[in-house]
Design a protein around this motif. Structure first.
Motif, PDB file in Angstrom:
ATOM      1  N   GLY A 199    -108.859-100.695 -57.547  1.00 41.09           N
ATOM      2  CA  GLY A 199    -109.387 -99.335 -57.510  1.00 41.09           C
ATOM      3  C   GLY A 199    -110.449 -99.164 -56.441  1.00 41.09           C
ATOM      4  N   GLN A 200    -110.515 -97.985 -55.884  1.00 45.76           N
ATOM      5  CA  GLN A 200    -111.508 -97.682 -54.844  1.00 45.76           C
ATOM      6  C   GLN A 200    -112.839 -97.314 -55.499  1.00 45.76           C
ATOM      7  N   GLY A 251    -110.943-102.973 -60.980  1.00 45.21           N
ATOM      8  CA  GLY A 251    -111.164-101.543 -60.802  1.00 45.21           C
ATOM      9  C   GLY A 251    -112.353-101.278 -59.889  1.00 45.21           C
ATOM     10  N   GLY A 252    -112.504-100.039 -59.456  1.00 48.57           N
ATOM     11  CA  GLY A 252    -113.609 -99.645 -58.577  1.00 48.57           C
ATOM     12  C   GLY A 252    -114.865 -99.291 -59.364  1.00 48.57           C
ATOM     13  N   SER A 276    -107.164 -99.358 -61.463  1.00 50.11           N
ATOM     14  CA  SER A 276    -106.377-100.409 -60.810  1.00 50.11           C
ATOM     15  C   SER A 276    -105.097-100.667 -61.604  1.00 50.11           C
ATOM     16  N   GLN A 277    -104.358-101.680 -61.204  1.00 50.17           N
ATOM     17  CA  GLN A 277    -103.018-101.879 -61.751  1.00 50.17           C
ATOM     18  C   GLN A 277    -102.820-103.251 -62.368  1.00 50.17           C
ATOM     19  N   ARG A 278    -101.837-103.256 -63.289  1.00 48.48           N
ATOM     20  CA  ARG A 278    -101.370-104.522 -63.880  1.00 48.48           C
ATOM     21  C   ARG A 278     -99.921-104.701 -63.453  1.00 48.48           C
ATOM     22  N   VAL A 279     -99.598-105.913 -63.035  1.00 51.84           N
ATOM     23  CA  VAL A 279     -98.246-106.216 -62.582  1.00 51.84           C
ATOM     24  C   VAL A 279     -97.810-107.502 -63.295  1.00 51.84           C
TER      25      VAL A 279
END
Lengths: 547, 145
Positions: free
Chosen positions: A388-389, A510-511, A443-446
Motif C-alpha cells: 500500500g502507498q 500496507g501504507g 495491500s494484497q494477499r497472494v
C-alpha cells in the motif's frame, strides 16, 4: 555560440515535449522486443536522452526513478573512460558494475552516441533488468559481490554496428537463460538506434545543428524552478531515523536534510555500517532515492532532467550502508534503498508536512524462482508485488501502489505461463492501510502452490515484516508484511527449496496513514466499509464510526 | 510471429500455397527480414513462434441464379385470429396466411398474419403484401395520415 540559441516559451515547450515523446517511443521498442517479463511486464527499465556531456535531458515517462538518477552518473563515468572523441556511430558501451551502474548486477546500463552532420550531439541511454546474471539466485544471504554473478566494467558491446563476439559469448556462457539475456541487450540496441534516428529528424526539421542550446534552456529553466521551490522551504536541519528489518539484525537509516536558501544537502551520517549481506546500497542508488522524493514533494510537474537535481547534494560516510566499499554484496539493495524515501519525508515532515507522504508498504516485493520446466528447459521467473502507498495531507494512499519504485505488479496469467506456480488467490487485505485522517493504502494477499515436477529454488525481496510503514502527523502505521511457506512464517532474506504441492502465501505491507484518524470524513469511512477495505471493528476503534 | 519469450508479435508475410514442414525455412527467413527491418537485427538461436494466421483472399463473385418461386397448392388463408393492434387500440380479427402457399404477384391487404417455419410476420392495418417471383415477402406500408 550554440548555447546562445534562444527559444521562445512555446517553441521550448514543443521541443521539450518532443524529446520526451522520442524517449517514450524508444520505451515501446524495449517492451516489444525484450524477453524478460521483469522488463516487458513489470517495466523494470528506463530510457534517458542525455546531452553530449552526459547530462540527462528527457526520460521515459514510466521510468524507474532509481534508473533515471543513476544513468547520468554512469554516463559521466563512461565519458571519463571513453572520451567524446573516441565514440563512433554504431558504438554501444555498457556496464553492469554496481558502483558505476545502478547498484546491482542484473541491470545493464548502455549508452549509444547520436551523430548529426558528423558531430556527436547526444547519447541515448538505456537500462534494463535482465532475467539472470549468473551467480547464486538473487537473495540477500550472499556474503560478497563475487557470489552474485558476472560483472562487466564499462566496455564496448558494439563497435560501429558490429557486436563484440567474445563479449557476447562470455555473457551467454555465464547466465542461466542466455537467449533471454542476449535478447534483452539487443532490445536496448534496437531502442537506441530508433532514438538516434528520431533525434536526427528533430534537428533537421528545426534547422538545429545540435542540442546544446535546447539542453542549456531546459536545464536553466528546470534548475531555476527547483531553486524557487526550495527557497520556499524553511531553512533548517531536519533529522529522521528509521529501522529496517535487515538480515537477522535490524539496520538503521539516519538522515539529516539541511535546507539553506535554494540548496539542500542530505547526509546519511549515523546510518548503520555496511553489512556482509546483499543489502548494501551504492551511492548512485541512494542519491536517486534521495533526490526523487524531494522533487516529487516540491516540483512534481516538472519533467525530470539534470537541471532539477543540481540544487541537491547527497553525502554519506564511506563504509556505511549507503556508501559501501567494494566488493560489498548488493543484490537486494532495494530493501534498504527504498527506505531513503520515507526517511527524507520523515525529516521534511517537520518543515513542509503538507507536501510529504507517509511511509509506503515498500520496498517492492519480488519472488524469484529457478528450476526446470515441464519441457525440460531451465527457467527463471521473477515477479513483483506492490504494497500500500503512504497517505498524504490530502489523499488516501493508493491501493497496492507502493512508492517510489514504479514497477508494476506482475499479472497472474503471465506468471503462471513462465513458472510452475498455480495461484489460489489475490485479494485486498482489509485493515492493512494505516488509519489516519487520510488512510494508508491497502495491500494484497497472494497465495500460490508449486506445480513443478522437480524442486525449484525460491528467493525473495521482501522487507517490513518487522518494521511496518510508519504514519505521519498522528497517522498510524500500516500492517506488517508476512510470508508463510506451508503455514510457517519464514525469513524472506534466506533461500528456500519449493516442491510440488508446497503452498506459499505472501501478505504485502500496507501504507502508513496521515493525520488523526478520528478526523476522517465519515462518508469516506462508510465508503471504505462498503468496499471491504476496512472492517467494522477497525471503523469503530480507529475512526469512531457509529453504526 | 515473435521470438519465444517476447510479448509482442509482428505481422510477417508467409508463402502462398500449401504449407508443410518444407515451408519452415522460408517462413523463418521472412520473419527475420521483417524483424530486421523493424528492430535492426535478429536474435541468436531463439525459437520462433506464430500466434495467428491470416488469409486474405479475393475472387470473382460467381453469378447467382435464383429459382423462380412456386407456391405449394392449397388455400393460403389457413384461419382467422384475434390480435392486438395498437393503431386500432384493441383486438381485431385478421386473416392468418401460410407463406408457402402465397402465389407470386397476388396482392393481399393488411392487417394480417403471415406464418412460416422459422418466423411470423405481422402486417399492420396500413400495410399490403405479396410474394415476388423469387419468393421474397414484400410488405408495403402506406403513410399513415
Amino acid at each position: 555560440m550554440a548555447t546562445d540559441v534562444e527559444f521562445d516559451p512555446i517553441t521550448l515547450e514543443i521541443l521539450w515535449n518532443r524529446l520526451i515523446s522520442i524517449v517514450d517511443e524508444t520505451g515501446t521498442i524495449i517492451v516489444r522486443t525484450s524477453f524478460s517479463t521483469t522488463v516487458r511486464e513489470s517495466h523494470d527499465f528506463a530510457c534517458v536522452l542525455l546531452d553530449q556531456e552526459g547530462n540527462s535531458l528527457a526520460q521515459l515517462t514510466s521510468s524507474i526513478p532509481s534508473f533515471t538518477g543513476t544513468l547520468p552518473q554512469t554516463m559521466k563515468h563512461f565519458l571519463r573512460e571513453f572520451p567524446p572523441e573516441t565514440w563512433k556511430p554504431g558504438d554501444l558501451v555498457f556496464t553492469n558494475d554496481p558502483w558505476i551502474g545502478t547498484g546491482h548486477l542484473p541491470d545493464f546500463t548502455s549508452a549509444y552516441p547520436v551523430f548529426y552532420k558528423g558531430q556527436l550531439v547526444a547519447f541515448m541511454g538505456m537500462i534494463s533488468h535482465v532475467m539472470d546474471i549468473g551467480g547464486k539466485l538473487r537473495a540477500p544471504d550472499v556474503r560478497e559481490l563475487f557470489e552474485e554473478g558476472i560483472r562487466l566494467t564499462p566496455c564496448k558491446f558494439m563497435s560501429k554496428g558490429k557486436i563484440d563476439e567474445t563479449l557476447r559469448r562470455v555473457i551467454r556462457d555465464n547466465v542461466r537463460v542466455p537467449d533471454q539475456v542476449e535478447g534483452d541487450i539487443l532490445a536496448q540496441v534496437a531502442a537506441c538506434e530508433l532514438g538516434a534516428k528520431r533525434i536526427v529528424e528533430l534537428l533537421e526539421e528545426h534547422s538545429l545543428d545540435d542540442l546544446q542550446g535546447l539542453s542549456a534552456a531546459i536545464h536553466r529553466c528546470s534548475e531555476n524552478s527547483m531553486r524557487a521551490a526550495i527557497a520556499e522551504v524553511p531553512d533548517g536541519d531536519f533529522d529522521y531515523r528509521l529501522t529496517m528489518d535487515g538480515f537477522e539484525e535490524e539496520l538503521v537509516l539516519q538522515v539529516r536534510v539541511s535546507v539553506r536558501g535554494s540548496d539542500i544537502v542530505v547526509d546519511y551520517t549515523g546510518t548503520s555500517p555496511q553489512v556482509d549481506r546483499g543489502l548494501n546500497v551504492v551511492p548512485h542508488y541512494a542519491y536517486s532515492y534521495t533526490v526523487f522524493p524531494i522533487k516529487c514533494a516540491l516540483e512534481p510537474e516538472l519533467p525530470n532532467n539534470e537541471g532539477c537535481f543540481r540544487p541537491i547534494r547527497v553525502t554519506a560516510p564511506e563504509g556505511c550502508l549507503v556508501n559501501p566499499r567494494f566488493p560489498a554484496a548488493v543484490n537486494a539493495r532495494a530493501m534498504v534503498g527504498h527506505y531513503c524515501v520515507p526517511a527524507v519525508y520523515g525529516a521534511l515532515a517537520q518543515a513542509i508536512p503538507e507536501k510529504v507522504m507517509a511511509a509506503s508498504g515498500s520496498p517492492i516485493w519480488a519472488v524469484t524462482t529457478t528450476g526446470v520446466d515441464k519441457y525440460g528447459d531451465r527457467f527463471v521467473s521473477n515477479w513483483f508485488l506492490n504494497g500500500g502507498q503512504g497517505a498524504t495531507a490530502n489523499n488516501d494512499g493508493g491501493s497496492c501502489l507502493s512508492f517510489p519504485s514504479n514497477v508494476s505488479n506482475t499479472s497472474i496469467e503471465v506468471i503462471e505461463n513462465t513458472a510452475p506456480q498455480l495461484f489460489e488467490c489475490k485479494e485486498i487485505i482489509p485493515d492493512s492501510g494505516g488509519p489516519g485522517r487520510f488512510r494508508g493504502g491497502d495491500s494484497q494477499r497472494v497465495a500460490l502452490c508449486c506445480t513443478a515436477e522437480h524442486p525449484v529454488t525460491l528467493t525473495f525481496l521482501a522487507d517490513r515484516t518487522r518494521n511496518p510503514a510508519f504514519g505521519l502527523l498522528g497517522g498510524q502505521q500500516g500492517r506488517r508484511g508476512r510470508i508463510t511457506l506451508n503455514g510457517d512464517e519464514i525469513n524472506p532474506k534466506k533461500t528456500f527449496i519449493m516442491r510440488k504441492g508446497d503452498r506459499l502465501v505472501l501478505e504485502v505491507p500496507g501504507g502508513g496513514g496521515f493525520g488523526d484518524s478520528r478526523e476522517r470524513d465519515s462518508a469516506l469511512v462508510l465508503q471504505d466499509l462498503e468496499d471491504g477495505i476496512v472492517t467494522l471493528e477497525r471503523a469503530r476503534e480507529a475512526y469512531g464510526h457509529r453504526s | 510471429m515473435c521470438y519465444v519469450g517476447q510479448g509482442f508479435q509482428i505481422p510477417v508475410p508467409v508463402p502462398i500455397g500449401t504449407l508443410s514442414k518444407e515451408s519452415e525455412g522460408e517462413i523463418e527467413e521472412s520473419f527475420k527480414r521483417e524483424y530486421t527491418r523493424l528492430f535492426g537485427r535478429t536474435v541468436g538461436t531463439v525459437k520462433i513462434e506464430t500466434y495467428n494466421w491470416r488469409l486474405f483472399a479475393r475472387a470473382q463473385a460467381p453469378p447467382i441464379r435464383l429459382a423462380r418461386w412456386a407456391a405449394s397448392g392449397g388455400d393460403p388463408l389457413k384461419g382467422r385470429r384475434m390480435i392486438y393492434l395498437p393503431e386500432n387500440g384493441g383486438f381485431v380479427e385478421v386473416g392468418v396466411y401460410d407463406r408457402y402457399r402465397l402465389g407470386a404477384g397476388k396482392q393481399y391487404e393488411g392487417p394480417a398474419v403471415v406464418e412460416e417455419r422459422e418466423s411470423t410476420a405481422v402486417v399492420g392495418p396500413h400495410g399490403r403484401f405479396f410474394v415476388d417471383d423469387i419468393g421474397n415477402l414484400i410488405i408495403e406500408r402506406e403513410e399513415a395520415g
